[in-house]
Design a protein around this motif. Structure first.
Motif: not given
Length: 322
Positions: A308-311, A313-322
């Motif tokens: 759920x954290x990934x869905x 976007x709560x995980x700290x490792x997430x980076x926008x890939x624009x």
């Protein structure tokens, strides 16, 4: 609530490699198969922008942002015209009238660039969208918060009037299959989040960093905003302003649903933009309800090898890939 299983004419096999024969999709409208064929074959324009969500997941919030970006931050135009007319809900006409012939009329008559809203799952959207030539924005929200919000919306429009939240939850979240469908709805778009035509975000991320989301979406759409425009966007899109704005509280939609709405509609009123809170469900649901639903949610998440954290976007490792 009885739901019927629907099967699309084809699946987006070019986008996601999986056994689509196992993908079960249900819908509460028993007469929807013919309408879904119309959607499958729908003609789309090259500059169409789509916002896709599950109900009560930040759709209206994101729609308002997108419409403003696509229309040079025309705040006066936004405040003078109901959002439903500026950015039509693809399924609305069919849900109200079940008239196949005119079901897409509001979308077809809209001038470009069109901003189109839908709650349909990826396999049910127009097949031409799967070519990846249009921009699609997807917003996910913690399902527990979305369901609570949907309950209060139903109290106002009638079908949930007189029901307790507990009763509604027992009816709405009544099976593992329904919960699985919700998770798969989000997960399929999550898998495409690195595609250049998909922008995936969450209600929770918008609450945490609205300015960051505005910046990311403006880059995604190639619609830069000035400092002055950003300041006005942040105010216009604030919870306080959205809640008191008549054009973003679905008053037009309620008026046009009057002939089909439950007889108890309006006896108890809750603003469409009601609380706008993250994890607000914890204040309203009983612990045993939360525990029961979370067991089903965790099972679906595990089957898809996602958290759920990934869905959200709560995980700290997430980076926008624009």
């Amino acid at each position: 609530m009885q739901r019927v299983q629907v099967t699309p004419r084809s699946f987006p096999k070019n986008l996601i490699d999986k056994d689509w024969s196992k993908r079960k999709i249900t819908h509460k409208n028993v007469n929807i198969p013919e309408f879904l064929d119309v959607i499958h074959d729908m003609e789309i324009r090259e500059d169409d922008v789509w916002v896709v969500t599950l109900p009560k997941s930040g759709t209206t919030w994101m729609q308002e942002l997108l419409w403003l970006l696509l229309n040079n931050c025309d705040f006066e135009g936004a405040l003078s015209t109901h959002q439903e007319l500026r950015s039509p809900f693809l399924e609305f006409n069919f849900y109200i009238n079940e008239d196949i012939e005119d079901s897409l009329k509001p979308v077809q008559e809209l001038q470009s660039p069109r901003l189109i809203k839908s709650h349909l799952a990826l396999p049910l959207l127009p097949s031409k969208l799967w070519l990846g030539t249009n921009k699609v924005i997807y917003v996910f929200r913690n399902p527990l918060d979305a369901w609570v919000s949907l309950y209060y919306h139903g109290v106002t429009t009638g079908p949930n009037y007189g029901k307790t939240l507990e009763q509604y939850f027992d009816e709405q979240v009544s099976s593992q299959e329904y919960v699985t469908e919700i998770i798969e709805h989000a997960y399929e778009f999550y898998q495409l989040r690195k595609e250049p035509w998909i922008f995936y975000t969450s209600f929770e991320r918008m609450k945490k960093d609205l300015q960051g989301v505005i910046n990311d979406v403006s880059k995604f759409l190639n619609k830069p905003v000035s400092e002055e425009q950003m300041e006005r966007l942040l105010k216009h899109l604030s919870f306080e302003e959205m809640k008191k704005n008549p054009t973003t509280n679905h008053l037009w939609e309620r008026a046009h649903k009057a002939h089909t709405t439950h007889k108890n509609a309006g006896k108890e009123k809750h603003n469409f933009v009601r609380r706008g809170k993250v994890n607000g469900y914890k204040d309203e649901l009983k612990p045993e309800q939360i525990e029961k639903v979370n067991v089903w949610i965790e099972k679906s998440l595990k089957e898809n090898s996602i958290t759920m954290e990934e869905l959200l976007l709560l995980n700290e490792s997430y980076k926008n890939t624009l």
